[in-house]
Enzyme design. Structure first.
Site, mmCIF file in Angstrom:
data_model
loop_
_atom_site.group_PDB
_atom_site.id
_atom_site.type_symbol
_atom_site.label_atom_id
_atom_site.label_comp_id
_atom_site.label_asym_id
_atom_site.label_seq_id
_atom_site.Cartn_x
_atom_site.Cartn_y
_atom_site.Cartn_z
ATOM 1 N N HIS A 51 71.471 5.569 -45.210
ATOM 2 C CA HIS A 51 71.801 7.203 -44.739
ATOM 3 C C HIS A 51 72.661 6.558 -43.080
ATOM 4 O O HIS A 51 72.127 7.171 -41.809
ATOM 5 C CB HIS A 51 70.686 8.275 -44.141
ATOM 6 C CG HIS A 51 70.928 9.400 -43.967
ATOM 7 N ND1 HIS A 51 70.447 10.456 -44.628
ATOM 8 C CD2 HIS A 51 72.131 10.031 -43.743
ATOM 9 C CE1 HIS A 51 70.791 11.563 -44.721
ATOM 10 N NE2 HIS A 51 71.695 11.515 -44.019
ATOM 11 N N HIS A 88 76.730 8.007 -42.361
ATOM 12 C CA HIS A 88 78.114 8.527 -41.945
ATOM 13 C C HIS A 88 79.295 7.998 -42.087
ATOM 14 O O HIS A 88 79.077 7.608 -39.986
ATOM 15 C CB HIS A 88 77.974 10.043 -41.454
ATOM 16 C CG HIS A 88 77.129 10.958 -42.190
ATOM 17 N ND1 HIS A 88 77.110 11.910 -42.700
ATOM 18 C CD2 HIS A 88 75.214 11.220 -41.473
ATOM 19 C CE1 HIS A 88 76.149 12.619 -43.585
ATOM 20 N NE2 HIS A 88 75.304 11.946 -42.690
ATOM 21 N N HIS A 120 69.418 16.115 -49.425
ATOM 22 C CA HIS A 120 69.181 17.270 -47.803
ATOM 23 C C HIS A 120 68.134 18.746 -48.126
ATOM 24 O O HIS A 120 68.847 18.856 -48.706
ATOM 25 C CB HIS A 120 70.532 17.125 -47.302
ATOM 26 C CG HIS A 120 70.693 18.408 -45.781
ATOM 27 N ND1 HIS A 120 71.344 17.906 -44.897
ATOM 28 C CD2 HIS A 120 70.185 19.079 -45.335
ATOM 29 C CE1 HIS A 120 71.744 18.937 -44.491
ATOM 30 N NE2 HIS A 120 70.899 19.420 -44.395
ATOM 31 N N HIS A 165 65.683 12.487 -43.920
ATOM 32 C CA HIS A 165 65.399 13.093 -42.697
ATOM 33 C C HIS A 165 64.270 14.375 -42.288
ATOM 34 O O HIS A 165 64.618 15.454 -42.188
ATOM 35 C CB HIS A 165 66.576 13.070 -41.911
ATOM 36 C CG HIS A 165 67.797 14.236 -42.601
ATOM 37 N ND1 HIS A 165 67.715 15.538 -43.665
ATOM 38 C CD2 HIS A 165 68.973 14.153 -42.839
ATOM 39 C CE1 HIS A 165 68.204 15.790 -43.962
ATOM 40 N NE2 HIS A 165 69.354 15.079 -43.380
ATOM 41 N N ASP A 193 70.920 8.260 -40.003
ATOM 42 C CA ASP A 193 71.578 9.503 -40.329
ATOM 43 C C ASP A 193 72.282 9.227 -38.887
ATOM 44 O O ASP A 193 72.363 10.828 -38.083
ATOM 45 C CB ASP A 193 70.745 10.764 -40.071
ATOM 46 C CG ASP A 193 71.491 12.149 -40.538
ATOM 47 O OD1 ASP A 193 72.603 12.021 -40.785
ATOM 48 O OD2 ASP A 193 70.948 13.221 -40.000
ATOM 49 N N HIS A 244 80.371 11.904 -34.166
ATOM 50 C CA HIS A 244 81.133 13.177 -33.530
ATOM 51 C C HIS A 244 82.028 12.950 -31.677
ATOM 52 O O HIS A 244 81.427 11.600 -31.297
ATOM 53 C CB HIS A 244 80.682 13.995 -33.290
ATOM 54 C CG HIS A 244 80.612 14.683 -34.703
ATOM 55 N ND1 HIS A 244 80.897 15.344 -35.395
ATOM 56 C CD2 HIS A 244 79.099 14.835 -34.513
ATOM 57 C CE1 HIS A 244 80.056 15.774 -36.295
ATOM 58 N NE2 HIS A 244 78.799 15.528 -35.433
#
Lengths: 434, 315
Positions: free
Chosen positions: A69, A71, A188, A241, A315, A319
């Site tokens: 998991h 991003h 999710h 998660h 996860d 950002h």
């Protein structure tokens, strides 16, 4: 099991080295011994003659970690992360395999995007990178993606991560269609009508701060629905998660009832609570699902130990700092995790004696792979080398030397952690060397 | 010298609160004079930064700063670069270049003042951040109660209505309980926060339970923050079950409201117009209490302005 899944890595010279006098810990093979670990031509074992020698005294060599998991923000938000930086962050954290989520811009929901991602990974990926494709077009929850073609192309599973599949009917169709793909549906879980405008755990702290809460039951209710659907359709689901006490109870019941269900938990949910949100720093403390109460945290640890929760996943959600430097409600959800996952869990779970090192290595390695039906790493003689060499006694202040990730929104920023990854060999190649 | 900020009532000890209230008392005496201006903050710069609509708070902070002889700049969200999409961070960094001593900030986002304080060495005074807190309102409420009724210690205050969306309630609860008052929250279950008892208050869903209270503090129904939530079936049903009117009060109970009011919703029109309520006193006391807060944050905080200071000021 399908063998169409592709884990892609940029080609490099095979590793040739011997780690001497190192503690070799391979839970799957029941090995915990001190000796020399030989990697020749990218494979475990063989003759140590003529190989580079690395002093492993006082350190531990384990099978590298797997993260189902992450991003990687590609395509669309390459300013936050790309395949090169994300896979380098993974390598720095001891990971040898990561799977990227498809909530990109545009959404990874078609063969052209997946094809492009695989090509990029072939050039850029420091560790093995796999891709989940979306369950529904645009992750809008209405039309299934072309999962047959996507499977043939090599995706590792399907997920609308970032949001739930709100329609039970669409989820049911996805579970039926799974009989073609044989790939896990990675979910999710959140009832959006209960989560509403929530930005943190619904509890005493949210009451004090006046922030709208996301109750634990928002998660558990959706998991209960999908467990029922999976049981009915004979489907295979993996729950992302898990954060709430109520969800652990639902997963436990589902496993007892024979549902083909696995579940993951993040380091931040295992180690941190909603009390931290009191400082209103969104960069460190805003993620979805939110940090929950201490009682939830204790339940998650217990469930990770007894196997109700199968594995740890980060996860990892990068950002840019300016996106996070906003008021708590305005800032986006998510914290990074690849570079701190092992050290944070080692420092706060293994060192205090809550979890054994062996179990942590399992839950971050073999169990994490199995949770999404991938083959797990091991130090089995002759296998392709997937190794993390860790100095357990060394400490580091998170972020003090920067990050390999392009983003700095770590939940552990500024904290001193024990357990430094000195070397990562992924797919038989040296992916990280401190 | 690094300034102190007031982001939350939790930043203040009971002694701090008492000191501010005492200072406000001194300023009240001062405002009885013909010359209402004092030179205390001469040469200091106060920037009022109101990203969200306000009448009472913005006016009273502006006037408070002017009475203290500070240079005052007022910036509203509309008409400023915020409308062009300038972030809070950049707005603060830009204004910081002019060397202000304090930012007084109202913003729709919880934690906006915490965020702002990371980008400036000036003091930051929270004039309302979303549903979080409104500390200067709480302090003026304390001042009003003590001045008009008496000691807060042991007093029973019922806070009625939309607690969930109320920053006034959150700050008042902390401030009132810190000063020894007993607080009961009264309203429909959907508008009382989850586990509200953890705030050190009791709760009731029955409007009749305001009977025991010395003060009935009526909260505004905040339609603008409710979204599509459907927190109550209708304003009509809310007004019927929880609206505060003369008929629901016993003699001697005092009524407060931070304003603006919704007549006929949380408070009857006749009660809102009754001079026996403390609503106008709250607005009036807002000025001296905000003077006291500015004084406390920007002048030697441990010194309550005494008669000698005031004489010097008048000279």
């Amino acid at each position: 099991m399908s063998d169409t899944r592709r884990l892609v890595q940029a080609p490099a010279d095979p590793a040739n080295l011997v780690i001497e006098n190192v503690r070799i810990l391979d839970p799957v093979n029941g090995i915990d011994t001190v000796g020399d670990l030989v990697v020749r031509d990218g494979r475990i074992g063989g003759s140590p003659d003529g190989l580079e020698r690395i002093d492993g005294a006082g350190k531990v060599a384990v099978p590298g970690f797997v993260d189902p998991h992450v991003h990687l923000r590609t395509p669309g938000k390459e300013d936050c992360e790309d395949i090169a930086s994300g896979s380098r962050a993974a390598a720095a954290g001891g990971f040898v395999t990561i799977i990227a989520m498809p909530n990109t811009q545009p959404v990874t929901d078609g063969v052209s995007i997946v094809g492009s991602l695989i090509e990029q990974a072939e050039r850029q990926a420091a560790v093995r990178v796999g891709f989940f494709a979306a369950i529904t077009m645009g992750q809008e929850g209405t039309t299934l993606t072309e999962q047959g073609e996507l499977t043939d192309l090599g995706v590792c599973g399907f997920s609308d991560d970032g949001r739930p599949v709100e329609s039970a009917e669409v989820m049911r169709r996805a579970l039926q269609y799974q009989r073609i793909t044989n790939l896990p549906l990675v979910l999710h879980e959140e009832d959006m009508s209960l989560s509403g405008a929530g930005v943190m755990h619904e509890g005493e702290v949210s009451t004090r701060l006046g922030l709208a809460g996301i109750p634990g039951i928002s998660e558990s209710i959706q998991v209960a629905r999908d467990a029922e659907l999976a049981l009915y359709e004979g489907g295979r689901i993996h729950i992302c998660h898990v954060s709430a006490t109520e969800t652990v109870a639902v997963v436990r019941r589902a496993k007892q009832a024979g549902v083909r269900i696995t579940a993951e938990v993040t380091p931040h949910h295992l180690l941190l609570t909603d009390e931290r949100v009191a400082d209103l720093d969104a960069a460190r403390n805003k993620m979805n699902p939110p940090l929950r109460a201490e009682a939830d945290r204790q339940v998650l640890i217990e469930a990770l130990i007894d196997g109700t929760l199968d594995c740890i996943a980060t996860d990892h959600a990068p950002h840019r700092s300016h996106e996070k430097e906003r008021t708590f409600e305005e800032a986006p959800f998510g914290v990074t995790g690849l570079e701190t996952a092992f050290a944070s869990c080692y420092t706060h779970l293994v060192k205090p004696g809550i979890l054994s090192l062996e179990l942590l290595v399992r839950r971050m390695g073999a169990d994490a792979a199995a949770a999404v039906d991938l083959p797990g790493p091991s130090l089995t003689e002759g296998s392709i080398a997937d190794v993390a060499l860790i100095d357990l006694d060394a400490t580091t202040v998170v972020g003090a030397d920067g990050f390999q990730s392009k983003s700095t929104n770590s939940a552990f920023l500024g904290e001193e952690l024990s357990g430094v990854v000195d070397l990562t060999i992924a797919g038989g190649q040296v992916a990280w060397r401190k | 010298m690094e300034h102190r900020s007031l982001l939350s009532i939790a930043d203040l000890s009971g002694d701090d609160i008492r000191r501010v209230l005492t200072t406000a008392q001194r300023f009240t005496e001062l405002l009885g004079r013909d010359n209402k201006k004092v030179p205390t903050l001469r040469g200091r710069t106060v920037i009022n930064l109101f990203f969200e609509a306000s009448t009472r708070t913005s006016t009273s902070f502006e006037l408070a700063a002017k009475r203290l002889s500070a240079d005052v700049i007022n910036i509203k969200g509309s008409g400023s670069s915020v409308e062009k999409g300038e972030s809070l961070k950049d707005t603060i960094l830009t204004l910081n270049a002019y060397g202000p001593d304090i930012f007084v900030i109202r913003h729709k986002g919880v934690g906006a003042c915490h965020l702002a304080s990371r980008f400036t060495d000036a003091a930051v005074l929270n004039a309302g951040d979303g549903k979080h807190e409104h500390p200067s309102q709480a302090l003026l409420d304390l001042y009003t109660i003590e001045r008009e009724i008496g000691s807060l210690d042991g007093m029973h205050i019922a806070i009625v209505g939309d607690v969930v969306h109320s920053r006034v309630a959150r700050s008042d609860i902390m401030a009132m309980t810190a000063m020894g008052a007993k607080v009961t929250l009264v309203g429909p279950p959907t508008l009382i926060p989850w586990k509200a008892e953890s705030l050190g208050v009791s709760t009731s869903y029955d409007i009749r339970d305001i009977a025991d209270a010395d003060v009935v503090y009526v909260l505004r129904m905040q339609h603008e923050r409710m979204g599509a939530g459907g927190f109550v079936p209708s304003l009509r049903e809310y007004a019927t079950r929880y609206g505060v009117s003369h008929a629901r009060l016993r003699p001697g109970q005092r009524v407060m409201h931070a304003g603006p009011i919704n007549r006929g919703v949380e408070i009857s029109s006749a009660l809102a117009d009754d001079p026996a309520t403390l609503i106008e006193r709250q607005a009036a006391n807002g000025l001296v209490v905000r003077m006291a807060i500015l004084y406390d944050l920007l002048v030697e905080p441990s010194v309550v302005p005494g008669p000698a200071t005031m004489e010097a000021v008048a000279a």
